[in-house]
Design an enzyme around this catalytic site. Structure first.
Site, PDB file in Angstrom:
ATOM      1  N   TYR A 161     -61.354  20.430 -25.784  1.00 29.25           N
ATOM      2  CA  TYR A 161     -61.454  21.656 -25.165  1.00 29.25           C
ATOM      3  C   TYR A 161     -62.171  21.181 -23.676  1.00 29.25           C
ATOM      4  O   TYR A 161     -61.713  21.561 -22.731  1.00 29.25           O
ATOM      5  CB  TYR A 161     -61.881  22.677 -26.140  1.00 29.25           C
ATOM      6  CG  TYR A 161     -61.710  24.130 -25.661  1.00 29.25           C
ATOM      7  CD1 TYR A 161     -60.478  25.338 -24.923  1.00 29.25           C
ATOM      8  CD2 TYR A 161     -62.697  25.122 -25.117  1.00 29.25           C
ATOM      9  CE1 TYR A 161     -60.039  26.176 -24.634  1.00 29.25           C
ATOM     10  CE2 TYR A 161     -62.938  26.256 -24.564  1.00 29.25           C
ATOM     11  CZ  TYR A 161     -61.515  26.518 -24.867  1.00 29.25           C
ATOM     12  OH  TYR A 161     -61.694  28.070 -24.038  1.00 29.25           O
TER      13      TYR A 161
HETATM   14  N1  NAD Z   1     -60.472  34.726 -24.719  1.00 32.84           N
HETATM   15  C1  NAD Z   1     -62.014  34.214 -24.338  1.00 32.84           C
HETATM   16  O1  NAD Z   1     -62.911  35.142 -24.198  1.00 32.84           O
HETATM   17  C2  NAD Z   1     -61.594  32.991 -23.763  1.00 32.84           C
HETATM   18  C3  NAD Z   1     -63.441  32.006 -23.202  1.00 32.84           C
HETATM   19  C4  NAD Z   1     -63.178  31.208 -22.562  1.00 32.84           C
HETATM   20  C5  NAD Z   1     -62.522  31.085 -21.950  1.00 32.84           C
HETATM   21  N2  NAD Z   1     -61.091  31.282 -22.469  1.00 32.84           N
HETATM   22  C6  NAD Z   1     -59.331  31.001 -21.841  1.00 32.84           C
HETATM   23  O2  NAD Z   1     -59.111  31.804 -20.940  1.00 32.84           O
HETATM   24  C7  NAD Z   1     -57.852  31.873 -21.178  1.00 32.84           C
HETATM   25  C8  NAD Z   1     -57.026  33.005 -21.996  1.00 32.84           C
HETATM   26  O3  NAD Z   1     -57.974  33.023 -22.952  1.00 32.84           O
HETATM   27  P1  NAD Z   1     -56.722  34.076 -24.034  1.00 32.84           P
HETATM   28  O4  NAD Z   1     -58.106  34.377 -25.134  1.00 32.84           O
HETATM   29  O5  NAD Z   1     -56.366  35.093 -23.407  1.00 32.84           O
HETATM   30  O6  NAD Z   1     -55.987  33.149 -25.224  1.00 32.84           O
HETATM   31  P2  NAD Z   1     -54.325  33.142 -25.717  1.00 32.84           P
HETATM   32  O7  NAD Z   1     -54.480  32.450 -26.943  1.00 32.84           O
HETATM   33  O8  NAD Z   1     -54.820  34.677 -26.581  1.00 32.84           O
HETATM   34  O9  NAD Z   1     -53.607  33.689 -24.775  1.00 32.84           O
HETATM   35  C9  NAD Z   1     -53.076  31.837 -24.104  1.00 32.84           C
HETATM   36  C10 NAD Z   1     -51.570  32.484 -23.785  1.00 32.84           C
HETATM   37  O10 NAD Z   1     -51.316  30.920 -23.455  1.00 32.84           O
HETATM   38  C11 NAD Z   1     -50.055  30.769 -23.601  1.00 32.84           C
HETATM   39  N3  NAD Z   1     -50.315  29.972 -23.216  1.00 32.84           N
HETATM   40  C12 NAD Z   1     -50.280  28.613 -24.678  1.00 32.84           C
HETATM   41  N4  NAD Z   1     -49.708  27.484 -24.462  1.00 32.84           N
HETATM   42  C13 NAD Z   1     -49.109  27.649 -23.041  1.00 32.84           C
HETATM   43  C14 NAD Z   1     -48.218  26.261 -22.521  1.00 32.84           C
HETATM   44  N5  NAD Z   1     -48.585  25.458 -22.630  1.00 32.84           N
HETATM   45  N6  NAD Z   1     -47.388  27.167 -21.022  1.00 32.84           N
HETATM   46  C15 NAD Z   1     -47.293  28.210 -21.185  1.00 32.84           C
HETATM   47  N7  NAD Z   1     -48.172  29.134 -21.546  1.00 32.84           N
HETATM   48  C16 NAD Z   1     -48.924  29.027 -22.870  1.00 32.84           C
HETATM   49  C17 NAD Z   1     -49.608  31.187 -24.856  1.00 32.84           C
HETATM   50  O11 NAD Z   1     -48.601  31.780 -25.944  1.00 32.84           O
HETATM   51  C18 NAD Z   1     -50.190  32.775 -24.955  1.00 32.84           C
HETATM   52  O12 NAD Z   1     -49.387  34.151 -24.567  1.00 32.84           O
HETATM   53  C19 NAD Z   1     -57.209  30.278 -21.364  1.00 32.84           C
HETATM   54  O13 NAD Z   1     -57.783  29.301 -20.615  1.00 32.84           O
HETATM   55  C20 NAD Z   1     -58.954  30.272 -22.075  1.00 32.84           C
HETATM   56  O14 NAD Z   1     -58.674  28.795 -22.093  1.00 32.84           O
HETATM   57  C21 NAD Z   1     -61.059  32.711 -22.861  1.00 32.84           C
END
Ligand code: NAD
Length: 260
Positions: A161
């Site tokens: 990741y």
């Molecule tokens: N939530 C956090 O605290 C956090 C921290 C650091 C980074 N991030 C980054 O922020 C972004 C959003 O995070 P989140 O927590 O909302 O994630 P999440 O897993 O809750 O949501 C991700 C969404 O992306 C969709 N998805 C996954 N693979 C896909 C694909 N191949 N094509 C299209 N859609 C796809 C999923 O179905 C889901 O709806 C991500 O890039 C994550 O790595 C989040």
């Protein structure tokens, strides 16, 4: 008048979490929003929420790790709304290494975790950028990519990741340089927000909740972020003309989490 009035935005992975929060924030600022999401149910549900706000939305089922699907998704978006102004590359498939401390050391990391992280992450980001470029080349545009404090600090056990997320930051700086002459800005958000994936992880691994809570207590601002209220406004800033002289940057929108 909203700050994104008349703009067309594609947001990947907007069926839940941070992507959904940004979709709602953009819609409230007047943008037409395309929910590009692998999960048909959540894509439809968020498009419905946006329409209830009186804004325009289109749900398109798309795996961003598949270039053919990405091209089709962008064509459908442009057919409904016209040229694309804003692209938010938020989608990311969770792998073992990205799940909170469900980790693997470098030497025994399953190769499929590595491939899953990169396919939906940096490759999906590249595919989506390539697909919107023809629309932005002559009119300018705003691209917002997603990385993580985990990559920035190099958290142990998540090399798949973390490497993918840092590749997205490298990609973004290069895109900012190459496409600056077209008035396309490319920036990165590293968010921290309570999302369904984090809640599901806590439910699946209750023994990790104490550890997670302790780490969250170290956040300088003493709370976890909200996708719409905390991440949404920063995405709106990077998508609107207020940020016209900002490119190649990473904004840590995490309450200071990366400093612990
Ligand atoms: N939530 C956090 O605290 C956090 C921290 C650091 C980074 N991030 C980054 O922020 C972004 C959003 O995070 P989140 O927590 O909302 O994630 P999440 O897993 O809750 O949501 C991700 C969404 O992306 C969709 N998805 C996954 N693979 C896909 C694909 N191949 N094509 C299209 N859609 C796809 C999923 O179905 C889901 O709806 C991500 O890039 C994550 O790595 C989040």
């Amino acid at each position: 008048m909203g700050r994104l009035e008349g703009k067309v935005a594609i947001i990947t992975g907007a069926g839940q979490g941070v992507g959904r929060g940004i979709a709602l924030a953009f819609a409230k600022e007047g943008a037409g929003v395309v929910i590009a999401e692998i999960n048909p149910e959540t894509a439809k549900a968020v498009a419905g929420e946006i329409k209830q706000l009186g804004a325009e939305a289109l749900a398109v089922v798309c795996d961003v790790g598949d270039e053919k699907q990405v091209k089709k998704m962008v064509t459908r978006a442009a057919k409904k709304f016209g040229p694309i102004d804003i692209l938010v590359n938020n989608a990311q498939r969770w792998t073992g290494g990205s799940a909170y401390h469900l980790s693997s050391p470098i030497e025994s990391l399953p190769e499929e975790w590595w491939d899953m992280a990169f396919q939906s992450g940096v490759k999906g980001t590249w595919y989506c950028c390539k697909a919107v470029f023809p629309y932005m080349k002559d009119r300018g545009g705003k691209i917002i990519n997603f990385a993580s404090y985990m990559g920035v600090v190099g958290l142990e056990g998540s090399v798949d990741y973390n490497s993918n997320k840092e590749a997205i930051r490298g990609f973004s700086r290069t895109a900012a340089r190459e496409w600056g002459k077209y008035k396309i800005s490319v920036n990165v958000i590293c968010p921290s927000a309570l999302t369904p994936s984090m809640i599901a992880y806590g439910m699946a691994f209750p023994d990790k909740i104490e550890e997670m809570t302790k780490e969250m207590e170290k956040i300088p601002l003493k709370r976890v972020g909200d996708p719409e209220k905390d991440i949404g406004p920063v995405a709106v800033f990077l998508a609107c003309s207020d940020s016209d002289f900002v490119t190649g940057q990473t904004l840590m929108v995490d309450g200071g989490l990366h400093m612990f």
